[in-house]
Write a protein that holds these residues in place. Structure first.
Motif, PDB file in Angstrom:
ATOM      1  N   THR A  24      32.247  51.501  47.324  1.00  0.00           N
ATOM      2  CA  THR A  24      31.811  52.115  46.064  1.00  0.00           C
ATOM      3  C   THR A  24      32.204  53.579  46.083  1.00  0.00           C
ATOM      4  OG1 THR A  24      29.655  52.577  47.041  1.00  0.00           O
ATOM      5  CG2 THR A  24      29.850  50.572  45.724  1.00  0.00           C
ATOM      6  N   LYS A  25      32.486  54.087  44.912  1.00  0.00           N
ATOM      7  CA  LYS A  25      32.914  55.478  44.790  1.00  0.00           C
ATOM      8  C   LYS A  25      31.728  56.406  44.997  1.00  0.00           C
ATOM      9  CE  LYS A  25      35.563  58.506  41.755  1.00  0.00           C
ATOM     10  NZ  LYS A  25      36.241  58.627  40.430  1.00  0.00           N
ATOM     11  N   LEU A  26      31.886  57.390  45.887  1.00  0.00           N
ATOM     12  CA  LEU A  26      30.818  58.348  46.160  1.00  0.00           C
ATOM     13  C   LEU A  26      30.811  59.441  45.105  1.00  0.00           C
ATOM     14  CD1 LEU A  26      31.269  58.769  50.023  1.00  0.00           C
ATOM     15  CD2 LEU A  26      29.736  57.216  48.821  1.00  0.00           C
ATOM     16  N   ALA A  27      29.633  59.909  44.782  1.00  0.00           N
ATOM     17  CA  ALA A  27      29.499  61.011  43.832  1.00  0.00           C
ATOM     18  C   ALA A  27      29.922  62.314  44.514  1.00  0.00           C
ATOM     19  CB  ALA A  27      28.063  61.108  43.350  1.00  0.00           C
ATOM     20  N   THR A  28      30.610  63.166  43.787  1.00  0.00           N
ATOM     21  CA  THR A  28      31.086  64.427  44.370  1.00  0.00           C
ATOM     22  C   THR A  28      30.298  65.632  43.861  1.00  0.00           C
ATOM     23  OG1 THR A  28      32.751  64.577  42.617  1.00  0.00           O
ATOM     24  CG2 THR A  28      33.431  63.567  44.701  1.00  0.00           C
ATOM     25  N   ASP A  29      29.619  65.492  42.744  1.00  0.00           N
ATOM     26  CA  ASP A  29      28.864  66.616  42.172  1.00  0.00           C
ATOM     27  C   ASP A  29      27.473  66.181  41.750  1.00  0.00           C
ATOM     28  OD1 ASP A  29      30.913  68.744  42.145  1.00  0.00           O
ATOM     29  OD2 ASP A  29      31.959  67.382  40.782  1.00  0.00           O
ATOM     30  N   LEU A  30      26.544  67.102  41.883  1.00  0.00           N
ATOM     31  CA  LEU A  30      25.194  66.898  41.360  1.00  0.00           C
ATOM     32  C   LEU A  30      25.185  67.419  39.938  1.00  0.00           C
ATOM     33  CD1 LEU A  30      22.218  66.119  41.890  1.00  0.00           C
ATOM     34  CD2 LEU A  30      21.837  68.488  42.613  1.00  0.00           C
ATOM     35  N   THR A  31      25.074  66.484  38.967  1.00  0.00           N
ATOM     36  CA  THR A  31      25.187  66.867  37.563  1.00  0.00           C
ATOM     37  C   THR A  31      23.811  67.054  36.932  1.00  0.00           C
ATOM     38  OG1 THR A  31      25.220  64.578  36.801  1.00  0.00           O
ATOM     39  CG2 THR A  31      27.338  65.570  37.391  1.00  0.00           C
ATOM     40  N   ILE A  32      23.807  67.680  35.748  1.00  0.00           N
ATOM     41  CA  ILE A  32      22.545  67.881  34.995  1.00  0.00           C
ATOM     42  C   ILE A  32      21.930  66.532  34.641  1.00  0.00           C
ATOM     43  CG2 ILE A  32      21.590  68.758  32.824  1.00  0.00           C
ATOM     44  CD1 ILE A  32      23.720  70.943  32.911  1.00  0.00           C
ATOM     45  N   GLU A  33      22.801  65.574  34.260  1.00  0.00           N
ATOM     46  CA  GLU A  33      22.313  64.254  33.882  1.00  0.00           C
ATOM     47  C   GLU A  33      21.581  63.580  35.035  1.00  0.00           C
ATOM     48  OE1 GLU A  33      25.325  65.385  33.322  1.00  0.00           O
ATOM     49  OE2 GLU A  33      25.368  65.526  31.143  1.00  0.00           O
ATOM     50  N   MET A  34      22.130  63.708  36.275  1.00  0.00           N
ATOM     51  CA  MET A  34      21.478  63.110  37.448  1.00  0.00           C
ATOM     52  C   MET A  34      20.090  63.687  37.665  1.00  0.00           C
ATOM     53  SD  MET A  34      24.484  62.982  40.292  1.00  0.00           S
ATOM     54  CE  MET A  34      26.002  62.041  40.069  1.00  0.00           C
ATOM     55  N   ILE A  35      19.969  65.000  37.468  1.00  0.00           N
ATOM     56  CA  ILE A  35      18.668  65.651  37.663  1.00  0.00           C
ATOM     57  C   ILE A  35      17.687  65.215  36.580  1.00  0.00           C
ATOM     58  CG2 ILE A  35      17.494  67.895  37.700  1.00  0.00           C
ATOM     59  CD1 ILE A  35      20.090  69.090  38.845  1.00  0.00           C
ATOM     60  N   GLN A  36      18.185  65.120  35.350  1.00  0.00           N
ATOM     61  CA  GLN A  36      17.301  64.756  34.225  1.00  0.00           C
ATOM     62  C   GLN A  36      16.791  63.322  34.321  1.00  0.00           C
ATOM     63  OE1 GLN A  36      19.825  65.714  30.895  1.00  0.00           O
ATOM     64  NE2 GLN A  36      19.017  67.808  30.697  1.00  0.00           N
ATOM     65  N   ASN A  37      17.694  62.381  34.679  1.00  0.00           N
ATOM     66  CA  ASN A  37      17.257  60.972  34.717  1.00  0.00           C
ATOM     67  C   ASN A  37      16.819  60.511  36.103  1.00  0.00           C
ATOM     68  OD1 ASN A  37      19.643  60.425  36.159  1.00  0.00           O
ATOM     69  ND2 ASN A  37      20.777  59.939  34.276  1.00  0.00           N
ATOM     70  N   GLY A  38      16.924  61.391  37.102  1.00  0.00           N
ATOM     71  CA  GLY A  38      16.442  61.059  38.442  1.00  0.00           C
ATOM     72  C   GLY A  38      17.362  60.175  39.250  1.00  0.00           C
TER      73      GLY A  38
END
Length: 540
Positions: free
Chosen positions: A222-236
């Motif tokens: 699976t593709k690993l995430a490279t950045d912590l985005t605003i959307e990730m923080i907002q939706n957990g």
């Protein structure tokens, strides 16, 4: 409906979700609706094929064989390995290498078109062709004829002057051998050396990889995430997301900064050499100089050709310097030495002009600074009653009304060194020159008698250039004449030895430039200034 299907297909494709409709993607590819996605799709497929191969056999011993098996370029497989490596310790790779004979560009051409001797044979008519015509029309005729003659394919009929065929058919052994070599077959060492001399093959180190399962091996990735985005923080979603590890060894973005010009890099090295030899640097901040300090103080006659407008830049405003800036007593002593002579010299026997001496010019050499410093030394000697031996140097710009070409500019840098001490001779000068140029890594020197108005004796300095395989002039030198030193007030038994060279010539040699206008002036490529490395002279 069709557009909607296309968008859904592309969306699934880019997110690495298994594509339901491969036919749709192939159709998009044929119609050139996207390019990057197809490349990504191919890479994803190779990722899976490599991991499935490892799952089946535990190890891939040679990445080149894997590339050949799947009809891929080896560099594509290396890219796939690096892509998988970014996802964690899924695979473990070991770099290996081996020396291998590979075809050069000329070798590949020979494999395709045949050897040059075979081409010559094929080009000959049944009746033969004139030697002189072949020399003009067949490129590389001499080599081709020599090889074909050695193999007894052709001969020269001296009576008719024609090159004739010796046989009806030939076998191009060179073309066959190169074909075998490309397929990995071995050739006799003597044959390999012969083809190497003909520049058909070359020995290269070829790198490849052994690939094994890593500690975290799995077929499905699976593709690993490279950045912590605003959307990730907002939706957990960041809590369950797997992030790519930071590579703290990666190079950052280059910092934009200033760069030293190559001339300044070489200047710094020369300056350091002088300082190591115990020299002190002279102040060289006067670009505008009076003719008195630039010429007259050096016992250079006012009728000398170097003082004409075609050699010197004269300043129009102010055209003359303030007479009070030149010590009156010293000016009278210089005038007397020029007009009448003294201390055994008859001078130049002419009417010395004060007006000519006061004319402002752009200095033609840094020796103008040397004359000022020697006069200052003489005054200190008078005040203290004791002469202090001195070693001085300068590196700065000078100006001459030169015709601009590949090796001459109207503005350039002069390097000058001088030593003032009791009873210095030509032997001391030669010894100092050997020491100075040895510091530059130049050992093989020759000296040739020369003439300078203010030095006697004078010598041009030559060094043997191993690249050019000839002796080249690298500097000028001499002992300052008493007619220059006595008016200053220096003791009669004090001598001054001096030498000089340009800064541009060694810089051009160091940075492999053959046109001085590529080094200085409005045509300079700034990228050259950015890219050139630091100057490190191999000091002895």
């Amino acid at each position: 409906m069709a557009v909607s299907r296309l968008e859904n297909g592309l969306r699934e494709f880019e997110s690495s979700v298994p594509v339901r409709n491969v036919k749709l993607l192939l159709l998009c590819s044929e119609r050139k609706l996207f390019t990057l996605s197809c490349q990504t799709f191919s890479a994803c497929r190779m990722d899976k094929e490599l991991l499935e191969e490892l799952d089946k056999n535990d190890v891939i011993t040679d990445s080149r064989l894997f590339a050949a098996k799947h009809g891929k370029d080896h560099q594509d497989i290396v890219g796939v390995m690096k892509s998988i490596g970014c996802l964690g310790e899924i695979i473990a790779t070991t770099e290996k290498s081996e020396q291998k004979w590979l075809l050069t560009q000329e070798g590949n051409k020979t494999l395709e078109q045949g050897s040059i001797e075979a081409q010559l044979f094929s080009s000959l008519s049944a009746e033969g062709d004139q030697l002189e015509d072949l020399k003009k029309s067949f490129e590389g005729f001499s080599v081709a004829f020599g090889k074909a003659s050695a193999k007894k394919w052709v001969t020269l009929d001296k009576s008719s002057g024609k090159v004739m065929k010796n046989t009806s058919s030939i076998v191009d052994d060179v073309q066959e051998d190169l074909g075998k070599l490309k397929l990995g077959e071995a050739l006799p060492p003597k044959t390999l050396e012969d083809y190497k001399k003909r520049k058909l093959i070359e020995k290269r180190i070829e790198k490849f990889y052994e690939i094994k399962k890593g500690p975290d091996f799995k077929v499905e990735t699976t593709k690993l995430a490279t950045d912590l985005t605003i959307e990730m923080i907002q939706n957990g979603s960041w809590k369950s997301e797997t992030f790519k590890a930071y590579n703290f060894s990666a190079k950052g973005v280059p910092v934009v900064s200033g760069h030293l010009h190559p001339l300044m890099k070489v200047r710094s090295e020369f300056r350091q050499i002088f300082l190591e030899m115990g020299f002190s640097e002279m102040p060289t901040n006067n670009f505008v100089e009076s003719s008195f300090w630039n010429f007259d103080a050096l016992f250079q006659p006012q009728q000398h050709p170097a003082r004409d407008a075609h050699d010197t830049f004269f300043v129009s405003q102010p055209a003359s310097c303030d007479k009070s800036q030149i010590p009156k007593e010293y000016m009278e002593a210089v005038k007397k030495m020029h007009s009448e002579g003294g201390s055994g010299s008859i001078g130049y026997q002419y009417d010395w002009s004060e007006e000519e001496a006061l004319k402002n010019i752009l200095r033609t050499h840094t020796t103008a600074v040397s004359s000022r410093m020697l006069y200052k030394l003489a005054q200190q000697t008078k005040q203290t009653g004791k002469f202090q031996p001195t070693k001085l140097f300068s590196i700065d710009r000078v100006f001459r009304n030169e015709t601009l070409d590949a090796t001459h500019l109207a503005e350039f840098h002069q390097i000058e060194g001088l030593v003032a001490d009791y009873d210095l001779t030509l032997g001391n000068l030669i010894g100092m020159l050997y020491e100075f140029f040895n510091k530059l890594g130049i050992e093989n020197l020759r000296f040739k008698p020369a003439y300078n108005p203010y030095t006697e004796p004078s010598m041009e300095v030559f060094s043997f250039h191993p690249g050019l395989k000839k002796w080249i002039e690298i500097g000028n030198s001499g002992v300052f004449r008493p007619e220059m030193l006595i008016p200053m007030g220096l003791p009669e038994d004090v001598s001054v030895i001096a030498w000089g060279l340009s800064l541009e010539r060694p810089t051009m040699i160091k940075y492999k430039l053959d046109n001085i206008r590529d080094l200085c002036g409005h045509k300079v490529n700034l990228q050259m200034v950015y890219d050139n490395p630091l100057c490190r002279i191999e000091k002895h």
